[in-house]
Write an enzyme that holds these catalytic residues in place. Structure first.
Site, short mmCIF file in Angstrom:
data_model
loop_
_atom_site.label_atom_id
_atom_site.label_comp_id
_atom_site.label_asym_id
_atom_site.label_seq_id
_atom_site.Cartn_x
_atom_site.Cartn_y
_atom_site.Cartn_z
N LYS A 56 30.64 -20.26 17.89
CA LYS A 56 31.42 -21.06 17.72
C LYS A 56 32.15 -21.76 18.92
CE LYS A 56 32.47 -19.07 13.26
NZ LYS A 56 33.47 -18.15 12.73
N GLN A 100 38.80 -14.52 12.30
CA GLN A 100 37.40 -14.02 11.84
C GLN A 100 37.56 -12.96 11.03
OE1 GLN A 100 34.51 -15.65 13.38
NE2 GLN A 100 33.44 -14.45 12.01
N ASP A 125 39.34 -23.45 8.33
CA ASP A 125 38.60 -22.49 7.47
C ASP A 125 38.63 -22.78 6.19
OD1 ASP A 125 36.34 -21.21 8.65
OD2 ASP A 125 37.58 -19.26 9.12
#
Length: 935
Positions: A56, A100, A125
């Site tokens: 990322k 994460q 997300d």
């Protein structure tokens, strides 16, 4: 039937990244300095998480996104994770923010709670309940979609086949893929069926699908023969199965039996290389989309601030009536509006807050805004409205001209508040609110200074007492006590030894002579300059005798109390540029001389660290707001005679960063331009390194008539008729003071805008005359202001003049070189600023010049302590007197603050209460808790 066409996620994601790169480039072109910001919060150190995060970060760097990886240890608690999330939520430079997963912590952490703590507008997300709820309702334009379903949809669009009207089957119902995929297809007008582990007719349902998305997490569960001919097959699965031909002994397969499925499907994604690469690309796309949404709402560098609408009344009510009739915004809202992060703000109730110095460190690369100082002509005892003009100007710049603007003002002393002056929050419709909070206690900074100052005073007398009553060895045993048989010097004692030239660290190694030097400060009582302080006007403490108790064994001396804001610690607070600098300044403060004529400092007393502890919260600026909702820093309040009379350097520096290069910071200098402004330039700007852009000089018809020879103006007494009627001749004569103060400001190379603060008794002809005189004297502009009665609206013309003036070159320069001899620096100020012919140093002043030069303090700036009611030393001399000799009766040193202050004329550092003090009018409503009365 021909084999299926391969939907390569690698190819499509590369196309997406190129498109995003161009979009980011266009953002930067349109808004220089702006970059989309992505924050990735990781808990623990899982190898797979590290791999995904690196992917990322690499993608973000390629596209031009500013990515920040925040890594918490696996010992992080849920509370610590939530605190970090709150900080990132409040950071305006972060547009996208992901946590994460999984969370790799030794402590129990509720993942759902963590994902829901992420601000929905930054949840790229798409995992928060709010974003999931919006997706399920079909609000696709107002939510973030989880990256994998979003990537699947992008691949489906690559086929060119319309989704609307098709039958879609989703196998799997996870919150991350299956459930949001169902909603996404549904709101793209497909007829959607979701299958899961309990679906008994899975093969039959799969066979009906025009579009099949499989996210079951089971290797090759969907067989090729189940698939409807010509279907689009999106395989989200990643599974490892044994394979003896591979070095690792296993291979990666999807949830669909690829080899047979590709014979039936028209389009199919491979595993690996299908959906996987799209997930990172969609995260980047969502981050760019979030940045675009941010730009639609906010201009970079422009605050999105809620201003309060004023309802003006005539006649204008009392200050406290106005203040209490407006509900302040919650102070945490004000903090967010100006770009402060949650962990940079320490709330003191709903209306005031401390701002941590970490904000200055975070913003260090942000360009400064325009720096404006408000000062005035020589005032009447009533004051001419500098504070009111300061607030009016920022309300005009902010609420009416929509500029980023901060006011930075001093905190008032309770002494004058309860005495004769009343409060200092401004007045009329230009106030800092709540005014009672502003004027009383605030966050306790002045009380901290009182405690710190009096600790030093106690330490001075205690040290003299102990030295007079104990032997060297007894003193040494108490100063360096044995702890379990071990003696050790503290850091501050090591500094004392080094100052004495004793380079030893073992307490047992000192000789008798060295012990004598170490323990004996040998203070000369006649040289003590450090006094006790109190934040109350109390004339009976101006001269006292201390040490009369029998326990002091006859060691008494004459001393005094000063008002707290005259303490050198207040000046130190105002001039410090950080905690470390403040501590050093506190340690350098000179309290007396020893019998050899050498300076004795607070560091010699061993009290520096304790002072820093007492002042650790006071060093943080206080955040408040004006009536119209513009932000204000209220910090420090040094006297404008024996000190420099300006608010803190730290408040100005933080404010200048927060407003940005096109914004404005408006600060106020105490008393007239000959005092507060001169010290602002020669002392405050010298230490801060800041350079002002504009001087706003406040003038009133009333004060100028006084300077023209009008009758005496006395506080609490009605104005004589000369001030109530038009008198252009008297006014024109008094404009000599205005002209001189304009000249004083221009001497420093800064453009001057004159603000004519209008009173209801002023005539148009009088105000026009002042404007004309100001322009002829060299002012950049002169503007009549009605802000007291109209709020910011009444200062719009002033604000526009300040904007124009700030665009002109400012050739700022100091009045003198600090390396000049002390007497020369005093003479330059007296002659050039006050108009004196020369100065006369009386014997005490002559002695101090010699002493301070010998002690190494001759290179400090000068802080003249004189009356504010005249340009000269005589308060009865009005206008712009010249040719006088200015007597300097004494000179004192504020070494920690960093200046010498010559005493010109007589003045008290402990005011007294008048016959009818202000506190007669102050009361508390026992039912509502409201403060009543006039300030």
């Amino acid at each position: 039937m021909a084999p299926a066409e391969i939907l390569s996620g690698k190819i499509v994601s590369a196309q997406v990244r190129e498109r995003l790169k161009q979009q980011v480039f266009e953002m930067k072109e349109k808004f220089p300095g702006f970059r989309p910001g992505l924050a990735i919060l990781q808990v623990g150190n899982r190898d797979d998480s590290n791999l995904y995060i690196n992917m990322k970060l690499k993608a973000a760097a390629e596209i031009g996104i500013s990515a920040n990886h925040i890594k918490l240890p696996n010992t992080a608690t849920e509370a610590e994770v939530l605190k970090c999330i709150a900080s990132l939520n409040g950071d305006p430079a972060v547009h996208g923010f992901i946590v994460q997963l999984p969370l790799d912590s030794d402590k129990p952490i509720n993942t759902e709670k963590i994902t829901n703590a992420v601000a929905p507008e930054k949840d790229v997300d798409g995992l928060s309940s709010i974003n999931a709820g919006k997706l399920s309702r079909g609000d696709l334009g107002d939510c973030f979609i989880p990256c994998t379903p979003k990537g699947c949809m992008e691949l489906i669009k690559q086929t060119g086949i319309q989704v609307a009207g098709k039958r879609a089957v989703v196998v799997g119902r996870s919150k991350i893929v299956g459930a949001p995929m169902h909603d996404l297809l549904l709101w793209n007008h497909a007829t959607v069926t979701t299958c899961h582990s309990k679906t008994s007719t899975l093969a039959e349902e799969v066979g009906k699908a025009d579009i099949l998305v499989v996210a079951a997490g089971k290797a090759e569960m969907v067989k090729g023969e189940w698939i409807k001919p010509g279907a689009i097959v999106i395989d989200c699965g990643i599974n490892h199965v044994p394979d003896s031909t591979k070095a690792s002994g296993k291979k990666v397969v999807g949830d669909v039996a690829y080899s047979t499925a590709k014979e039936k499907a028209s389009y199919i994604t491979p595993v690996p290389g299908g959906v996987g690469p799209m997930t990172v690309a969609m995260l980047m796309q969502s981050t760019v989309e979030s940045a675009q949404r941010f730009l639609e709402k906010f201009q970079p560098g422009k605050w999105n601030i809620q201003y309060n609408q004023l309802t003006l009344k005539m006649p204008v009510p009392s200050d406290i009536e106005i203040s209490q009739s407006y509900l302040p915004k919650p102070i945490d809202q004000v903090a967010r509006e100006v770009g402060l992060l949650p962990d940079e703000v320490e709330l003191y109730g709903q209306t005031k807050a401390k701002v941590h110095l970490s904000a200055l460190k975070r913003l260090k690369n942000q360009p400064d805004g325009k720096y404006i100082v408000v000062t005035g002509i020589t005032p009447t005892p009533l004051g001419e409205g500098k504070s009111t003009t300061t607030v009016g100007l920022v309300q005009a710049l902010g609420a009416h001209l929509h500029q980023n603007v901060f006011a930075c003002v001093r905190q008032p002393s309770q002494g004058p508040t309860f005495g004769i002056k009343g409060g200092a929050a401004g007045g009329g419709y230009c106030q800092v609110i709540p005014m009672e909070e502003f004027n009383l206690h605030l966050t306790g900074d002045i009380h901290a200074i009182t405690a710190a100052n009096n600790l030093v005073a106690a330490a001075v007398d205690a040290r003299m007492f102990h030295e007079l009553t104990q032997t060297d060895q007894a003193l040494y045993n108490r100063l360096v006590p044995s702890d379990n048989g071990v003696r050790k010097f503290s850091d501050i004692q090591i500094r004392r030894l080094q100052k004495l030239g004793i380079n030893k660290t073992d307490p047992l190694a000192l000789t008798k002579e060295e012990i004598n030097l170490f323990v004996r400060l040998d203070i000369d009582p006649g040289t003590i300059t450090w006094q006790r302080v109190l934040d109350t006007n109390d004339r009976f403490l101006r001269k006292i005798t201390i040490g009369q108790s029998l326990t002091e064994k006859g060691f008494s001396r004459t001393a005094q109390f000063d008002i707290t804001v005259s303490s050198e610690i207040m000046a130190v607070l105002a001039l410090s540029d950080g905690l470390d600098d403040m501590k050093k300044r506190l340690g350098r403060m000179v309290v007396a001389s020893n019998k050899k004529g050498e300076p004795v400092t607070t560091d010699d007393l061993g009290v520096t660290g304790a002072l820093a502890v007492l002042m650790k919260d006071a060093v943080k600026p206080n955040l408040m707001q004006t009536l119209e909702g513009t932000p204000v820093f209220v910090h420090a309040g040094p006297f404008a005679n024996i000190a420099h009379g300006n608010s803190s350097v730290l408040a100005d520096k933080i404010a200048l960063k927060l407003v940005g290069k096109d914004g404005f910071v408006v600060t106020e200098a105490g008393f007239g331009a000959d005092i507060g402004m001169e010290k602002f330039f020669n002392i405050k700007c010298r230490y801060s390194g800041l350079r002002p852009h504009v001087v706003v000089l406040v003038a009133t018809v009333r004060a100028l008539k006084m300077h023209g020879g009008g009758p005496t103006v006395t506080a609490g007494v009605p104005l004589p008729k000369e001030y109530m009627e038009e008198n252009l001749q008297l006014l024109a004569k008094g404009c000599s003071n205005l002209n001189k103060q304009i000249q004083n400001a221009r001497m420093f190379g800064v453009p001057v805008v004159v603000a004519v603060n209008a009173f209801k008794t002023d005539t148009k002809a009088e105000m026009a005359l002042v404007v004309q005189q100001a322009k002829e004297a060299g002012a950049f502009d002169a503007v009549v202001c009605t802000h007291w009665a109209e709020g910011g609206k009444g200062a719009v013309a002033l604000a526009q003049a300040v904007q124009r003036a700030s665009q002109t070159p400012s050739n700022f320069r100091f009045l003198y070189d600090v390396k000049l001899p002390v007497i020369d620096k005093i003479r330059i100020i007296a002659q050039q600023i006050y108009g004196a012919r020369d100065i006369e140093l009386l014997p005490d002043a002559q002695e101090k010049v010699a002493l301070y030069t010998k002690q190494g303090f001759g290179n400090l700036p000068i802080c003249m302590a004189k009356t504010h009611l005249s340009l000269s030393h005589d308060p009865e001399q009005k206008g712009a007197p010249t040719g006088f000799i200015m007597p300097v009766r004494d000179i004192r040193a504020s070494v920690g603050a960093g200046f010498l202050y010559p005493l010109v004329g007589t003045m008290s550092t402990m005011p007294g209460l008048p016959t009818r003090p202000c506190f007669y009018d102050i009361d508390l409503d026992p039912v509502s808790g409201a403060v009543n009365g006039l300030f």
